[in-house]
Design a protein around this motif. Sequence first.
Motif, short mmCIF file in Angstrom:
data_model
loop_
_atom_site.label_atom_id
_atom_site.label_comp_id
_atom_site.label_asym_id
_atom_site.label_seq_id
_atom_site.Cartn_x
_atom_site.Cartn_y
_atom_site.Cartn_z
N ALA A 139 8.75 7.76 -13.31
CA ALA A 139 9.04 8.07 -11.91
C ALA A 139 8.64 6.91 -11.00
O ALA A 139 9.38 6.56 -10.06
N VAL A 140 7.49 6.31 -11.26
CA VAL A 140 7.05 5.18 -10.44
C VAL A 140 7.99 3.99 -10.62
O VAL A 140 8.39 3.35 -9.64
N LEU A 141 8.33 3.68 -11.86
CA LEU A 141 9.25 2.56 -12.10
C LEU A 141 10.62 2.81 -11.46
O LEU A 141 11.23 1.91 -10.89
N GLY A 142 11.10 4.05 -11.57
CA GLY A 142 12.39 4.39 -10.94
C GLY A 142 12.34 4.26 -9.43
O GLY A 142 13.28 3.76 -8.81
N SER A 143 11.25 4.69 -8.83
CA SER A 143 11.14 4.59 -7.37
C SER A 143 11.06 3.14 -6.92
O SER A 143 11.63 2.76 -5.90
N LEU A 144 10.36 2.29 -7.69
CA LEU A 144 10.32 0.87 -7.35
C LEU A 144 11.70 0.24 -7.46
O LEU A 144 12.08 -0.61 -6.63
N TYR A 154 17.57 -0.64 -2.45
CA TYR A 154 17.83 -0.31 -1.05
C TYR A 154 17.64 -1.52 -0.15
O TYR A 154 18.49 -1.84 0.69
N ILE A 155 16.52 -2.22 -0.33
CA ILE A 155 16.26 -3.38 0.52
C ILE A 155 17.26 -4.50 0.22
O ILE A 155 17.70 -5.21 1.12
N LEU A 156 17.65 -4.63 -1.03
CA LEU A 156 18.65 -5.63 -1.40
C LEU A 156 19.99 -5.34 -0.72
O LEU A 156 20.62 -6.24 -0.15
N GLN A 174 14.99 -11.79 -2.11
CA GLN A 174 13.62 -12.20 -1.84
C GLN A 174 12.87 -11.12 -1.06
O GLN A 174 11.69 -10.89 -1.28
N PHE A 175 13.57 -10.47 -0.13
CA PHE A 175 12.94 -9.38 0.64
C PHE A 175 12.61 -8.21 -0.28
O PHE A 175 11.55 -7.60 -0.18
N SER A 176 13.53 -7.89 -1.18
CA SER A 176 13.32 -6.79 -2.12
C SER A 176 12.15 -7.08 -3.04
O SER A 176 11.28 -6.23 -3.25
N LEU A 177 12.13 -8.27 -3.57
CA LEU A 177 11.05 -8.65 -4.47
C LEU A 177 9.71 -8.65 -3.75
O LEU A 177 8.70 -8.18 -4.29
N GLY A 178 9.70 -9.15 -2.52
CA GLY A 178 8.46 -9.15 -1.74
C GLY A 178 7.96 -7.75 -1.45
O GLY A 178 6.75 -7.48 -1.51
N ALA A 179 8.86 -6.82 -1.16
CA ALA A 179 8.46 -5.45 -0.88
C ALA A 179 7.89 -4.78 -2.11
O ALA A 179 6.87 -4.08 -2.04
#
Length: 101
Positions: A54-59, A65-67, A74-79
């Motif tokens: 569940a944690v991996l899926g949510s990440l 979403y951010i991508l 880069q924004f997605s990876l940073g978040a």
Amino acid sequence: IQKLYNAVQAYLPAGTTYEDFTVGGEGERGIGIMQSLKVGPSIADDIKQASIWAVLGSLLVIFLYILLRFRKYQFSLGAVIAVIHDVLIVLGVFSLTYKFM
């Protein structure tokens, strides 16, 4: 069970014995431990495995979403790294203050 019985004995009706309080006791069924279940290690492993997924899926969903929203990986990876960092900090604080919390 003995510690629980001793702790709540003042609130039980007069004459309630330890045998009446325990599971399967012969006393009044509105008093004491009515049912007791134990979570076995196989169930605990299932819950642990499901929570990790569940944690991996949510990440992954946060990353996607951010991508899609900002069109930069880069924004997605940073978040995602920020979330992992925050979780590690909280776990570290709980580890250091285990005796107090």
